[in-house]
Design a protein around this motif. Structure first.
Motif, PDB file in Angstrom:
ATOM      1  N   GLY A  55       0.806  -1.214   0.000  1.00  0.00           N
ATOM      2  CA  GLY A  55       0.000   0.000   0.000  1.00  0.00           C
ATOM      3  C   GLY A  55       0.839   1.264   0.000  1.00  0.00           C
ATOM      4  N   ASN A 103       2.730   1.652  -3.259  1.00  0.00           N
ATOM      5  CA  ASN A 103       1.782   2.028  -4.309  1.00  0.00           C
ATOM      6  C   ASN A 103       1.474   3.522  -4.257  1.00  0.00           C
ATOM      7  N   PHE A 104       1.272   4.047  -3.066  1.00  0.00           N
ATOM      8  CA  PHE A 104       0.948   5.466  -2.929  1.00  0.00           C
ATOM      9  C   PHE A 104       2.125   6.350  -3.344  1.00  0.00           C
ATOM     10  N   ASN A 160       2.792   6.462  -7.065  1.00  0.00           N
ATOM     11  CA  ASN A 160       1.718   7.104  -7.826  1.00  0.00           C
ATOM     12  C   ASN A 160       1.818   8.624  -7.855  1.00  0.00           C
ATOM     13  N   ILE A 199      -6.858   6.525  -4.832  1.00  0.00           N
ATOM     14  CA  ILE A 199      -5.517   6.044  -4.503  1.00  0.00           C
ATOM     15  C   ILE A 199      -5.344   5.915  -2.993  1.00  0.00           C
ATOM     16  N   TYR A 208      -7.470   2.943  -1.752  1.00  0.00           N
ATOM     17  CA  TYR A 208      -6.887   1.705  -2.274  1.00  0.00           C
ATOM     18  C   TYR A 208      -5.591   1.357  -1.541  1.00  0.00           C
ATOM     19  N   SER A 209      -4.727   2.338  -1.348  1.00  0.00           N
ATOM     20  CA  SER A 209      -3.441   2.091  -0.688  1.00  0.00           C
ATOM     21  C   SER A 209      -3.640   1.674   0.766  1.00  0.00           C
TER      22      SER A 209
END
Length: 281
Positions: A57, A60-61, A64, A87, A90-91
């Motif tokens: 997570g 990913n953040f 992005n 985002i 989701y993260s």
């Protein structure tokens, strides 16, 4: 702003959050459990998780952020705001669902299949509500706006490089299963975000008036007259243009067959139809 508009806007953000949560669970519940990779930024985050143990997570953040800046410059601000919200949810959900795997899957193929289906459903709903979950989604959205390419297909092409990296890290077998998951994901994204394809039907018949009445009464679909002329006979005739759902196509053919067995029918796939009786954005 009217009260109903506020409610609808709040509802869209709630829908984006639910879609993001579903997509996050597809990763932790199926993809990670099966030891598979992924595409785009999420795929890079998975590879870093497998090799270095970094939290999916958070990675990913962080990864992005540059693409979020691209979206801010290239795409409308409402989309960017929804994407940033997606985002974040989701993260957070990615790390929240870590280790939560109530279903034990001993079959890698099932992990790829269900991970792709669930992820595609979640991401597709986010797209349909005007947002994205970041990563290559933003790039795909930019390409869609500029060239009209389907988002799922665009993401599949972009993610080919991530598959090559997965091949090196996870091995050829897992990389191929990852491709199955991504293909399933991309198809579900196209279906959910654009809707099931409808059928555009062109009918050339001398019984056009009778056909129109039955189409209106039995199918409830609107029709459009196009004026045509026979190339051989030079006779003027009406050409009927009608758009129906896949489930209605058989009924339409039966109507045409009953009214004019000598009619000429052309059936084409309409990948997306927006208007009364079909998906409205």
């Amino acid at each position: 702003m009217k009260k109903w508009d506020v409610i609808k806007r709040i509802g869209r953000f709630i829908g984006i959050a639910l879609g993001a949560i579903i997509a996050a669970y597809s990763v932790q519940g199926f993809i990670v459990q099966a030891g598979l990779g992924g595409g785009g930024i999420g795929g890079i985050a998975l590879l870093l998780f497998y090799t270095l143990g970094l939290p999916i997570g958070i990675v990913n953040f962080v990864l992005n952020i540059p693409l979020f800046i691209l979206g801010w410059k290239e795409v409308n601000r409402i989309f960017v705001i929804k994407t940033f919200f997606g985002i974040i949810v989701y993260s957070i959900a990615l790390d929240f669902f870590k280790g939560i795997q109530p279903l034990e899957l001993n079959d890698v193929f099932l992990g790829a299949l269900y991970g792709g289906v669930l992820g595609g459903v979640g991401s597709g709903f986010v797209f349909r509500l005007g947002g994205s979950l970041g990563g290559t989604d933003i790039i795909a959205k930019v390409i869609q706006r500029r060239f009209g390419w389907a988002m799922g297909t665009t993401m599949l092409v972009i993610n080919a490089l991530i598959i090559i990296a997965s091949w090196a890290v996870l091995g050829p077998k897992m990389a191929l299963y990852t491709l199955v998951s991504m293909f399933t994901f991309s198809k579900l994204v196209d279906v959910i975000s654009s809707g099931l394809p409808a059928k555009s039907v062109t009918i050339i018949s001398i019984q056009s008036e009778q056909l129109i009445q039955r189409i209106l009464q039995e199918l409830g679909r609107g029709v459009t007259f196009l004026h045509g002329q026979g190339g051989y006979s030079a006779a003027e005739k009406n050409v009927i243009l009608c758009v129906v759902s896949i489930s209605e196509l058989g009924h339409l053919k039966r109507i045409v067959r009953e009214e004019d067995p000598h009619s000429f029918i052309i059936v084409q796939t309409a990948s997306e139809v927006v208007g009364q009786g079909f998906a409205l954005e």
